[in-house]
Design an enzyme around this catalytic site. Structure first.
Site, mmCIF file in Angstrom:
data_model
loop_
_atom_site.group_PDB
_atom_site.id
_atom_site.type_symbol
_atom_site.label_atom_id
_atom_site.label_comp_id
_atom_site.label_asym_id
_atom_site.label_seq_id
_atom_site.Cartn_x
_atom_site.Cartn_y
_atom_site.Cartn_z
ATOM 1 C CG LEU A 124 -1.702 1.266 1.550
ATOM 2 C CD1 LEU A 124 -2.732 1.556 0.453
ATOM 3 C CD2 LEU A 124 -2.430 1.162 2.907
ATOM 4 C CB ALA A 129 0.715 7.218 -0.496
ATOM 5 N NE ARG A 267 24.288 -5.344 38.573
ATOM 6 C CZ ARG A 267 25.582 -5.141 38.439
ATOM 7 N NH1 ARG A 267 26.422 -6.168 38.330
ATOM 8 N NH2 ARG A 267 26.050 -3.914 38.374
ATOM 9 N N GLY A 339 20.285 -1.744 33.400
ATOM 10 C CA GLY A 339 21.303 -0.691 33.515
ATOM 11 C C GLY A 339 22.321 -0.772 32.397
ATOM 12 C CD GLU A 363 -0.290 -4.118 9.907
ATOM 13 O OE1 GLU A 363 -1.459 -4.067 10.317
ATOM 14 O OE2 GLU A 363 0.275 -5.171 9.591
ATOM 15 N N GLY A 364 0.142 2.007 10.179
ATOM 16 C CA GLY A 364 -0.509 3.232 10.603
ATOM 17 C C GLY A 364 0.105 3.734 11.893
HETATM 18 N N1 COS Z 1 -13.315 0.420 6.553
HETATM 19 C C1 COS Z 1 -14.084 0.666 5.474
HETATM 20 N N2 COS Z 1 -14.065 1.832 4.812
HETATM 21 C C2 COS Z 1 -13.245 2.781 5.262
HETATM 22 C C3 COS Z 1 -12.410 2.613 6.379
HETATM 23 C C4 COS Z 1 -12.490 1.377 7.042
HETATM 24 N N3 COS Z 1 -11.739 1.121 8.117
HETATM 25 N N4 COS Z 1 -11.700 3.733 6.588
HETATM 26 C C5 COS Z 1 -12.081 4.596 5.622
HETATM 27 N N5 COS Z 1 -13.003 4.012 4.828
HETATM 28 C C6 COS Z 1 -13.680 4.598 3.673
HETATM 29 C C7 COS Z 1 -14.444 5.844 4.085
HETATM 30 O O1 COS Z 1 -15.765 5.511 4.511
HETATM 31 C C8 COS Z 1 -14.491 6.624 2.798
HETATM 32 O O2 COS Z 1 -15.474 6.094 1.953
HETATM 33 P P1 COS Z 1 -16.351 7.044 0.981
HETATM 34 O O3 COS Z 1 -15.432 7.429 -0.116
HETATM 35 O O4 COS Z 1 -17.456 6.164 0.508
HETATM 36 O O5 COS Z 1 -16.813 8.188 1.815
HETATM 37 C C9 COS Z 1 -13.121 6.304 2.170
HETATM 38 O O6 COS Z 1 -12.716 5.059 2.743
HETATM 39 C C10 COS Z 1 -12.093 7.368 2.471
HETATM 40 O O7 COS Z 1 -12.052 7.524 3.885
HETATM 41 P P2 COS Z 1 -11.447 8.798 4.614
HETATM 42 O O8 COS Z 1 -11.996 10.029 3.941
HETATM 43 O O9 COS Z 1 -11.615 8.646 6.089
HETATM 44 O O10 COS Z 1 -9.914 8.635 4.212
HETATM 45 P P3 COS Z 1 -8.687 9.537 4.536
HETATM 46 O O11 COS Z 1 -7.984 9.782 3.258
HETATM 47 O O12 COS Z 1 -9.047 10.704 5.387
HETATM 48 O O13 COS Z 1 -7.707 8.563 5.383
HETATM 49 C C11 COS Z 1 -6.901 7.221 7.175
HETATM 50 C C12 COS Z 1 -8.112 7.773 6.399
HETATM 51 C C13 COS Z 1 -5.983 8.312 7.685
HETATM 52 C C14 COS Z 1 -7.508 6.484 8.355
HETATM 53 C C15 COS Z 1 -6.113 6.253 6.274
HETATM 54 O O14 COS Z 1 -5.473 6.974 5.261
HETATM 55 C C16 COS Z 1 -5.102 5.426 7.026
HETATM 56 O O15 COS Z 1 -5.463 4.403 7.631
HETATM 57 N N6 COS Z 1 -3.807 5.813 6.988
HETATM 58 C C17 COS Z 1 -2.766 5.000 7.543
HETATM 59 C C18 COS Z 1 -2.336 4.017 6.520
HETATM 60 C C19 COS Z 1 -1.564 2.909 7.070
HETATM 61 O O16 COS Z 1 -1.953 2.247 8.015
HETATM 62 N N7 COS Z 1 -0.418 2.669 6.458
HETATM 63 C C20 COS Z 1 0.418 1.594 6.833
HETATM 64 C C21 COS Z 1 0.799 0.884 5.609
HETATM 65 S S1 COS Z 1 0.171 -0.677 5.463
HETATM 66 S S2 COS Z 1 1.459 -1.756 6.423
#
Ligand code: COS
Length: 385
Positions: A124, A129, A267, A339, A363-364
């Site tokens: 991802l 991104a 220790r 220590g 994972e975020g």
């Molecule tokens: N389950 C289902 N749908 C989801 C969801 C979830 N957990 N989270 C978001 N969505 C959907 C939303 O409902 C929205 O749908 P619509 O387009 O129909 O409205 C869409 O996805 C976009 O959601 P949102 O606007 O909340 O997305 P953002 O761009 O604001 O980002 C976060 C949301 C920040 C939570 C996301 O980008 C994220 O998880 N980032 C971290 C990524 C990550 O974990 N990276 C690690 C790499 S993988 S090891």
């Protein structure tokens, strides 16, 4: 505490613990020093059916869920996070297929993953991104019976080592995240190569590499679900996998506590074992309390997800952030208990501390987890009023 595990869950825990103690502990320092991928240990895991714990029975797995995966991950993590993440990342690659794959895709790939014959990975993240996962740029262009991928994925766990990669790419650039789709890409496909192996602070036994796609042509049948579902698939995958990060946290923290308590008993300073000092006891007490709380939350969240619960994002995020924060605190305190010796590479706690840091990031990040929890609270309370 008795968590009332089933006989099968106890067996999974026991097998993973045995592999951790007999196969991982003796070599973890060397794997870390040499940054060596634990291929042999993963083969042992495969022979012990550990790759099948969360794969449905009809596709050759043991039919468990997030709970079974978490139990195995916790035990492996007690010995080495670099090994446990290599194991767990295979599930991360498999979840999109389990959750959204069609029958043909499941029959083709899940039995191989369950048997540990192939390793999975999940693509991802990109250079621009990370937390903003929707900002991806990798594209997938439909061309007859194929999709053609172009772009680069960054920091992919199991990169180069895995055989099957679930990759999120844009099929409609104009729609941003809502134009993303999920694809399965097999290693060896023309136009698919790997960037350099990253040099990391911790989890150094694991492989972290770029995935590079240059006019990489894959069959149209490798699209998971349908076009436009990629971001949802990625988010649902993370909702299911994040308790596994908490399990990693519980495991590494438990490993660090084990070392710290045993050290404190042996220790001697000021004429007595340092465990006799209240200052040390209080550190150990806080460590043990955090671990038990994180374990209880992890198991409860995993069981709840496995029960088929739907709105799991908030609990999954809470579990990940709590388990990883506990891991960072406990491993840091373990170094403190030891220590000067704790700071030396001769003892395992400095590695555990270095390894634990990534749990608050991958994972975020934990900041993103708090955003997810915050957004869920706003939604919940708006519905109540
Ligand atoms: N389950 C289902 N749908 C989801 C969801 C979830 N957990 N989270 C978001 N969505 C959907 C939303 O409902 C929205 O749908 P619509 O387009 O129909 O409205 C869409 O996805 C976009 O959601 P949102 O606007 O909340 O997305 P953002 O761009 O604001 O980002 C976060 C949301 C920040 C939570 C996301 O980008 C994220 O998880 N980032 C971290 C990524 C990550 O974990 N990276 C690690 C790499 S993988 S090891």
């Amino acid at each position: 505490m008795d968590y009332f595990l089933t006989e099968e869950q106890q067996a999974i825990q026991e097998i993973a613990r045995q592999i951790a103690e007999e196969k991982i502990v003796p070599v973890r320092e060397e794997l870390d020093e040499k940054e060596e991928f634990p291929r042999g240990i993963l083969e042992t895991c495969a022979r012990s059916d550990l790759f099948g714990v969360s794969i449905p029975e009809e596709y050759g797995g043991l039919g468990g869920g997030v709970m079974e995966m978490s139990l195995a991950v916790e035990e492996l993590s007690r010995a080495c996070l670099g090994v446990s993440v290599s194991y767990a990342a295979s599930f991360l690659g498999a979840y999109p297929i389990i959750l959204y794959g069609n029958e043909e895709q499941k029959e083709k790939f899940l039995p191989l993953i369950a048997a540990g014959e192939i390793l999975g990975a999940f693509g991802l993240t990109e250079a621009d991104a990370g937390s903003d996962a929707g900002g991806l740029r990798t594209t997938a262009r439909k061309d007859g019976d194929s999709y053609v991928l172009n772009g680069t994925k960054q920091w992919i766990t199991n990169g180069g080592e895995a055989d099957l990669y679930t990759v999120i790419a844009l099929t409609d650039k104009s729609k941003g995240a809502r134009g993303a789709s999920a694809f399965m890409v097999e290693k060896g496909t023309d136009g698919f190569s790997f960037g350099k192996k990253e040099k990391k602070m911790g989890i150094r036994a694991s492989s972290t590499r770029e995935l590079v796609f240059e006019e990489c042509r894959i069959p149209a049948g490798n699209l998971v679900s349908k076009e436009g579902m990629g971001f949802i698939i990625a988010m649902k995958t993370l909702d299911n996998s994040r308790p596994g990060i908490a399990a990693q946290g519980v495991g590494v923290a438990q490993g660090a506590l084990d070392v710290a308590v045993n050290y404190a008993r042996e220790r001697h300073q000021f004429g007595q074992p340092i465990i006799g000092f209240q200052a040390v006891q209080h550190l150990l007490a806080n460590m043990a309390t955090g671990i038990e709380a994180a374990r209880a939350l992890t198991y409860a969240a995993a069981r709840w997800i496995d029960s088929g619960a739907r709105d799991i994002s908030k609990i999954s995020a809470m579990t990940k952030l709590f388990g990883s924060d506990v891991a960072m605190e406990v491993t840091t305190d373990a170094v403190q208990v030891l220590g000067g010796y704790g700071y030396m590479r001769e003892y395992p706690v400095e590695k555990m501390m270095r390894d634990a840091k990534v749990l608050q990031i991958y994972e975020g990040t934990n900041q993103i987890q708090r955003n997810v929890v915050g957004a869920a609270l706003i939604k919940e309370y708006a519905q109540k009023t």
